[in-house]
Design a protein around this motif. Sequence first.
Motif, PDB file in Angstrom:
ATOM      1  N   ASN A   1      -2.608   6.366   2.181  1.00  6.99           N
ATOM      2  CA  ASN A   1      -2.232   5.266   3.063  1.00  6.99           C
ATOM      3  C   ASN A   1      -1.427   4.190   2.376  1.00  6.99           C
ATOM      4  N   SER A   2      -1.146   4.351   1.085  1.00  6.17           N
ATOM      5  CA  SER A   2      -0.457   3.286   0.367  1.00  6.17           C
ATOM      6  C   SER A   2       0.800   3.768  -0.329  1.00  6.17           C
ATOM      7  N   ARG A   3       1.377   4.860   0.128  1.00  3.91           N
ATOM      8  CA  ARG A   3       2.520   5.426  -0.564  1.00  3.91           C
ATOM      9  C   ARG A   3       3.765   4.565  -0.442  1.00  3.91           C
ATOM     10  N   SER A   4       3.841   3.737   0.582  1.00  4.78           N
ATOM     11  CA  SER A   4       5.016   2.888   0.745  1.00  4.78           C
ATOM     12  C   SER A   4       4.793   1.493   0.178  1.00  4.78           C
ATOM     13  N   LYS A   5       3.684   1.288  -0.492  1.00  6.36           N
ATOM     14  CA  LYS A   5       3.351  -0.019  -1.035  1.00  6.36           C
ATOM     15  C   LYS A   5       4.385  -0.453  -2.058  1.00  6.36           C
ATOM     16  N   LYS A   6       4.869  -1.690  -1.938  1.00  9.60           N
ATOM     17  CA  LYS A   6       5.858  -2.211  -2.864  1.00  9.60           C
ATOM     18  C   LYS A   6       5.187  -3.221  -3.800  1.00  9.60           C
ATOM     19  N   LEU A   7       5.391  -3.030  -5.083  1.00 11.17           N
ATOM     20  CA  LEU A   7       4.791  -3.915  -6.073  1.00 11.17           C
ATOM     21  C   LEU A   7       5.849  -4.851  -6.626  1.00 11.17           C
ATOM     22  N   SER A   8       5.592  -6.132  -6.608  1.00 15.59           N
ATOM     23  CA  SER A   8       6.552  -7.090  -7.134  1.00 15.59           C
ATOM     24  C   SER A   8       5.935  -8.024  -8.159  1.00 15.59           C
ATOM     25  N   THR A   9       4.617  -7.944  -8.357  1.00 19.01           N
ATOM     26  CA  THR A   9       3.963  -8.807  -9.317  1.00 19.01           C
ATOM     27  C   THR A   9       4.350  -8.404 -10.732  1.00 19.01           C
ATOM     28  N   VAL A  10       4.724  -9.381 -11.551  1.00 15.84           N
ATOM     29  CA  VAL A  10       5.149  -9.104 -12.915  1.00 15.84           C
ATOM     30  C   VAL A  10       4.029  -8.431 -13.695  1.00 15.84           C
ATOM     31  N   GLY A  11       4.360  -7.332 -14.380  1.00 16.45           N
ATOM     32  CA  GLY A  11       3.422  -6.686 -15.278  1.00 16.45           C
ATOM     33  C   GLY A  11       2.525  -5.660 -14.649  1.00 16.45           C
ATOM     34  N   ILE A  12       2.539  -5.517 -13.319  1.00 14.86           N
ATOM     35  CA  ILE A  12       1.653  -4.546 -12.691  1.00 14.86           C
ATOM     36  C   ILE A  12       2.333  -3.186 -12.651  1.00 14.86           C
ATOM     37  N   VAL A  13       1.598  -2.167 -13.061  1.00  8.45           N
ATOM     38  CA  VAL A  13       2.111  -0.797 -13.064  1.00  8.45           C
ATOM     39  C   VAL A  13       1.174   0.043 -12.204  1.00  8.45           C
ATOM     40  N   GLU A  14       1.757   0.815 -11.300  1.00 12.78           N
ATOM     41  CA  GLU A  14       0.971   1.648 -10.404  1.00 12.78           C
ATOM     42  C   GLU A  14       0.964   3.081 -10.919  1.00 12.78           C
ATOM     43  N   GLU A  15      -0.223   3.639 -11.085  1.00 12.10           N
ATOM     44  CA  GLU A  15      -0.326   5.033 -11.490  1.00 12.10           C
ATOM     45  C   GLU A  15      -0.227   5.918 -10.259  1.00 12.10           C
ATOM     46  N   LEU A  16       0.730   6.837 -10.270  1.00 11.15           N
ATOM     47  CA  LEU A  16       0.940   7.728  -9.144  1.00 11.15           C
ATOM     48  C   LEU A  16       0.297   9.087  -9.351  1.00 11.15           C
ATOM     49  N   PHE A  17       0.269   9.560 -10.605  1.00 14.79           N
ATOM     50  CA  PHE A  17      -0.232  10.914 -10.876  1.00 14.79           C
ATOM     51  C   PHE A  17      -0.553  11.044 -12.354  1.00 14.79           C
ATOM     52  N   GLU A  18      -1.630  11.777 -12.662  1.00 18.27           N
ATOM     53  CA  GLU A  18      -1.912  12.156 -14.037  1.00 18.27           C
ATOM     54  C   GLU A  18      -2.758  13.417 -14.036  1.00 18.27           C
ATOM     55  N   GLU A  19      -2.339  14.411 -14.824  1.00 18.60           N
ATOM     56  CA  GLU A  19      -3.100  15.654 -14.956  1.00 18.60           C
ATOM     57  C   GLU A  19      -2.755  16.298 -16.287  1.00 18.60           C
TER      58      GLU A  19
END
Length: 427
Positions: A329-347
């Motif tokens: 439900n959050s795939r279109s979420k836009k991040l603009s806060t300085v320094g925040i990194v969104e993890e999309l995938f890890e395996e």
Amino acid sequence: MSRAEFTRMKQKVAPVPLGTLISRELRTDSVEKPTVKYGQAGLAKKGEDYFLVKPDCQRIPGNTSTSFSVFAILDGHNGISAAIFTKENLLNNVLSAIPQGLDREEWLQALPRALVAGFVKTDIEFQQKGETSGTTVTFVVIDDWTITVASVGDSRCILDTQEGVVSLLTVDHRLEENEEERQRVTASGGEVGRLNIFGGNEVGPLRCWPGGLCLSRSIGDTDVGEFIVPIPHVKQVKLSNAGGRLIIASDGIWDALSSDLAAQSCRGLPADLAAKMVVKEALRSRGLKDDTTCLVVDIIPYDHPVLPPTPRKKQNLFSSFIYGRRSQNSRSKKLSTVGIVEELFEEGSAMLAERLGKDFPLNSSSGLFRCAICQVDQPASDGLSVNSGPFFSPASKPWEGPFLCANCRRKKDAMEGKRPSRAALTA
């Protein structure tokens, strides 16, 4: 697989007219696309390190709005053949594993699986040459603010955010430090131990036998058991629009510098000077003990000529660097806060069933199934497919992954210890 699921699979990979795809890309393209600048530096001790730098790739040829960049460090061992072969073939093998007609979001979601298929295909092709060298690979794809890193071995990629917080985007596959990999290798038929010298004394780092390799994952190494796998750890993150810096380097750097020291040594410098400074600091700390190779890549906000300076004041780790797994439900979420990194995938699993998924595409024009690794169309009777009833692996256990041709199935079984390795067969 039900008929409805199969129909959806066919629809998913159906070709899209080029004009439609280009217009879709233009509608969704952001005017705030970042600038990518890079620098590279290195000093050779053995001459087995290689760069791959391709800053002008395009998902749709001729459409600059679909551009992306690829950077890689390849650290060869036991010769240079594997590193050169991988440099020349890996990118094409990855791209060939991505279905046609995808928009940018779908392309990025398909990329982690394609990286696994591309690494394994490259390894199979190189081993067919009969040469014994191997190589580590740290392979980075940058598409706008999204960074995808795939790695085998002990070359490394770190991310330095604008808040001065350093994050490791790779996992080292050194047997000495990675207990999980030691357990996997021994469970697959390998032996892990130190080098025995005269008198029974053990010296040096932990190695895998046969072969004596210190790594548990690589491309090549035909003379080592196939429990040394080419399946990469993959991590995908999305930067904020403040940008960030990647430092991609071989173990000649990381044996001398910690991730934090490498990042600190070059802050405030443009990418080309930063790469030289990292190499200089590694030499000052340890001397030239190994090939020492570094790529620095800056992802810069579109309205800045250079990466903005990193604040000197240290920030709290949890307030300045936040990883959040993306939900449906959050795939279109836009991040603009300085320094925040969104993890999309890890395996990082070494099991193909977990990395390639359970779907398998049908070539609608020919009725053939396409191997998930080598991308060759073949009739179903020549390979394995998900829940396919009569199609079983040599270990008499149903294969619950995608369709594999006979050759790629043998590779899968060898990596999982289900048949004698190439080294054992030729001993």
